[in-house]
Motif scaffolding. Sequence first.
Motif, mmCIF file in Angstrom:
data_model
loop_
_atom_site.group_PDB
_atom_site.id
_atom_site.type_symbol
_atom_site.label_atom_id
_atom_site.label_comp_id
_atom_site.label_asym_id
_atom_site.label_seq_id
_atom_site.Cartn_x
_atom_site.Cartn_y
_atom_site.Cartn_z
ATOM 1 N N ARG A 297 -0.372 -12.115 5.977
ATOM 2 C CA ARG A 297 -1.265 -12.842 5.056
ATOM 3 C C ARG A 297 -1.734 -14.160 5.664
ATOM 4 N NH1 ARG A 297 -2.495 -12.131 -0.074
ATOM 5 N NH2 ARG A 297 -0.940 -10.466 -0.253
ATOM 6 N N GLU A 298 -0.907 -14.766 6.475
ATOM 7 C CA GLU A 298 -1.241 -16.064 7.051
ATOM 8 C C GLU A 298 -2.151 -15.954 8.267
ATOM 9 O OE1 GLU A 298 1.122 -19.571 9.500
ATOM 10 O OE2 GLU A 298 2.225 -18.256 8.153
ATOM 11 N N ILE B 189 -8.882 -6.879 1.537
ATOM 12 C CA ILE B 189 -9.200 -6.924 2.974
ATOM 13 C C ILE B 189 -10.682 -7.165 3.178
ATOM 14 C CG2 ILE B 189 -9.204 -5.572 5.095
ATOM 15 C CD1 ILE B 189 -6.697 -4.161 4.110
ATOM 16 N N ALA B 190 -11.524 -6.488 2.414
ATOM 17 C CA ALA B 190 -12.974 -6.661 2.563
ATOM 18 C C ALA B 190 -13.411 -8.056 2.149
ATOM 19 C CB ALA B 190 -13.711 -5.607 1.733
ATOM 20 N N ILE C 16 -0.163 -1.030 2.621
ATOM 21 C CA ILE C 16 0.786 -1.153 1.516
ATOM 22 C C ILE C 16 0.716 -2.543 0.894
ATOM 23 C CG2 ILE C 16 3.234 -1.059 0.913
ATOM 24 C CD1 ILE C 16 3.625 0.945 3.174
ATOM 25 N N LEU C 17 0.547 -3.568 1.743
ATOM 26 C CA LEU C 17 0.558 -4.949 1.261
ATOM 27 C C LEU C 17 -0.777 -5.385 0.672
ATOM 28 C CD1 LEU C 17 2.546 -6.610 4.184
ATOM 29 C CD2 LEU C 17 3.398 -6.133 1.888
ATOM 30 N N ASN D 178 9.733 -9.493 4.345
ATOM 31 C CA ASN D 178 9.122 -10.733 3.889
ATOM 32 C C ASN D 178 8.412 -11.453 5.032
ATOM 33 O OD1 ASN D 178 8.725 -12.878 1.857
ATOM 34 N ND2 ASN D 178 10.062 -14.049 3.200
ATOM 35 N N ILE D 179 9.022 -11.460 6.224
ATOM 36 C CA ILE D 179 8.373 -12.085 7.391
ATOM 37 C C ILE D 179 7.079 -11.359 7.728
ATOM 38 C CG2 ILE D 179 8.615 -12.505 9.862
ATOM 39 C CD1 ILE D 179 11.588 -12.997 9.384
ATOM 40 N N ILE D 180 7.085 -10.040 7.668
ATOM 41 C CA ILE D 180 5.868 -9.265 7.960
ATOM 42 C C ILE D 180 4.769 -9.600 6.959
ATOM 43 C CG2 ILE D 180 4.904 -6.941 8.023
ATOM 44 C CD1 ILE D 180 7.591 -5.948 9.074
ATOM 45 N N ALA D 181 5.117 -9.627 5.670
ATOM 46 C CA ALA D 181 4.106 -9.894 4.644
ATOM 47 C C ALA D 181 3.536 -11.301 4.779
ATOM 48 C CB ALA D 181 4.712 -9.693 3.258
#
Length: 678
Positions: A92-93, A140-141, A133-134, A85-88
Amino acid sequence: MTSGEAHASDEAWAKATRTARELDRILDGAAPVREAVMRAASELRLSTRQVYNYLARYREERRVSSLLPRRSGTRQPRINPAVENIIAVTLREMWLRPEQPDLAPIVEEIRTRCAEEGHTPPAYVTVARRIPILFAPEEIARRRLSDGKHLHRLKPRPGYIRANHALDVVQIDHTPADIQFVEVIDDHGVFVGRPYLTIAADVATSAIIGFCLTLERPSRLSVALCLAHAMCCKIDWLAERGIDHAWPMHGRPKQIVVDSAKEFQSSTFSRGCADYGIAIRMRNKGTVHRGGVVERLLGKVNTALRALPGKTGRSIADRGDYASEARARLSFADLERCIALAIIDHNLSQNARRLTVPAKEWEDRFQPKDRPIDAPVDVLLNFLPRKTRKISPQGFSLFAIDYFEPWLGPLVARRDRLEPLDLCYDPRDISHVYVKDPDTQAWRPVRRRDGLAEPITLWQHQADRQQRREIQRRPVQEASAIRREIAATVAAAKTPKSRLKEMTRARHATEAKKPYADFAAPSASARQSSTRIARGGSFLSRIGKVPDHLMPAIVPLLQADDAVRIAHVRAPRWISHPAAGAAHDAMRLLLERPPSLRPRGLLLAGPYHNGKTMIAERFAVEHLRVADQQKVWVIQTREGAGLSHFYASILSGLRAPQAAGWRSLSRAAIRWIIFSSA
């Protein structure tokens, strides 16, 4: 065959086969399982636990493919869900931003957050593998890559242009030719240039039905020449260039597909297509794939040109050190002939993918009908640039050139009832223009009225006029001086009548009754008494006693002479009020506070022209009266000025040298700086 078996390498398959042979010995042998497993682990150089795992996978089906590496992605994650969860959240942030930050500092932030919460920090590779994966490539584009081309590249773009028969759909496009040509100009030198190529391609057969080679950039002229070449029979055109090969493709297309270039959006192109019953279909910007046929054929023609001397290559990097201008050998006519032969060769060659021949496809898909035979001149005139002009007794004018023909004479008498005449011109030769006869609707040539028949291009005519305009241009000062002299002459040349009128107006103004004459004038005695009072004695001597309403500080001024009292009245003075007194008290408290790292400030806000600057300046003046050293400065700044002007105003207000900058302020005992915006 499973997906894992199909993608397995030869090395992986050989390893799985060897492992299966050892597992068969364990399952089929008579020795105890533990001893057989230990022997297989020694042979395969694996641990006994790995052999047991392989044995569990192999025992049920006993297939070699079951021992291949698993690629299904069903492996359970070994990272704590909180770390996931921290990675995601962090990616994203911080990573999914248009600024495209690097991943390394973001990984450090993820590791820091995990350590703060008591989790094992993940490795860099672990975080990097979570990105696909996320986030989907489209996300991303869209959120990280600012260029819309990346998102456009990820979208499906199937072609939409279809045609069942020849000439149902024709595509037209331009491109710079990837070759230099040489043109020898007598008594002037040698010109080396790169031409522009325009072709018309039939969608149903992939045949090139016409082309145009011009030195100028793509324009309405190149479109007109290409359509005239595509719609008309080419037998005479091929004979003029000594080409002994057939090129039977020609005719009116039902629909033309073009891009959004300016030459295809002109009224000339629209009216010409409408005249011949041709529909126009536009493809917008960013939809190059919808013009795939003509784009591919342009590339094929340029590929053939890149094998000739003087090639420019697809790009600067592709050209390298090849001296294209020095190696150029072909003239414009020779290059046009080579392109025609390359197009004929394409029409007779088999397509490597579709296994079709454009010429054979043309024979099968062409529908012979009672089609009219179009003359090249008529087609060209219908697509040339057009203008409208109203006829006059002298003819009409175009590009500052007058044109007239005797057959225009009968139209002069009807000019008031006629609509403006349609005319077209060929930029390659404007010695003649072409006018549509309003009676027969046929194009007829019209010569220059001055009788000059020498051909001249539009570009040469415009360049000559610009050169003459620059040579004969007068200085602006000279023209202004002459206009001023004309104005002075007109002003001086007034008629006697205008002078008499001004004299009469002045006399009437003098004799007219003045409104101020009705006011009563003071008597002579009053004027004499007031003069005596103003000239002699103090004010106290004239009034006799001190008024009760005066303040004690003002009483001495009653005994002063007039000059002192007038000066006191005109001098600026401070008249305090409660808000101003409160502001001074707050400033005084701040001035008396000891120094600190975070000093406090005071904001004095109020309407415009309401005394804020006066309050600040009064406080600074009172401080100077009682202090032995100046500690308060008032800096006037301009509203809306930038930082450079703001800093310069501070240095100027403190009378500090600009070169020393802020270093010179460290020696000043500054306690208060008051900023006032103008």
